[in-house]
Design a protein around this motif. Structure first.
Motif, PDB file in Angstrom:
ATOM      1  N   TRP A   9     -38.947 -71.373 -42.103  1.00  0.00           N
ATOM      2  CA  TRP A   9     -39.364 -70.149 -41.417  1.00  0.00           C
ATOM      3  C   TRP A   9     -39.848 -70.522 -40.021  1.00  0.00           C
ATOM      4  N   LYS A  11     -41.859 -68.535 -36.595  1.00  0.00           N
ATOM      5  CA  LYS A  11     -42.396 -67.382 -35.869  1.00  0.00           C
ATOM      6  C   LYS A  11     -42.089 -67.607 -34.396  1.00  0.00           C
ATOM      7  N   GLY A  16     -43.356 -73.067 -36.843  1.00  0.00           N
ATOM      8  CA  GLY A  16     -42.681 -72.861 -38.115  1.00  0.00           C
ATOM      9  C   GLY A  16     -42.573 -74.168 -38.870  1.00  0.00           C
ATOM     10  N   SER A  39     -33.977 -69.612 -36.115  1.00  0.00           N
ATOM     11  CA  SER A  39     -34.541 -68.673 -37.090  1.00  0.00           C
ATOM     12  C   SER A  39     -34.305 -69.200 -38.497  1.00  0.00           C
ATOM     13  N   GLU A  40     -34.922 -68.551 -39.456  1.00  0.00           N
ATOM     14  CA  GLU A  40     -34.843 -68.966 -40.847  1.00  0.00           C
ATOM     15  C   GLU A  40     -33.402 -69.200 -41.297  1.00  0.00           C
TER      16      GLU A  40
END
Length: 71
Positions: A9, A11, A16, A39-40
């Motif tokens: 994850w 942010k 992350g 991003s994830e």
């Protein structure tokens, strides 16, 4: 030595965690160590290191976005 992992994850603009492809604990990543948007689920390459609170990833580069599909 560079390594690869998946973004667990992240942010945007903050921090992350990255799950390494090889065994080991997740690595903390600060946004200042990311060269492009991640991003994830994205696959990234990074330089593993040890920070004051544990494993960290530095010089993180996107290899494959999770939004890219394999056909």
């Amino acid at each position: 030595m560079r390594a690869q992992g998946k973004v667990k994850w992240f942010k945007k603009g903050v921090y992350g965690f990255i799950e390494p492809m090889e065994e080991g604990p997740d690595l903390f990543v600060h946004s200042s160590q990311v060269t492009e948007a991640i991003s994830e689920g994205d696959t990234v390459e990074y330089e593993p290191d040890v920070g004051p609170k544990g494993p960290i990833a530095t010089n993180v580069k996107l290899i494959k976005s999770d939004s890219e599909k394999d056909y």
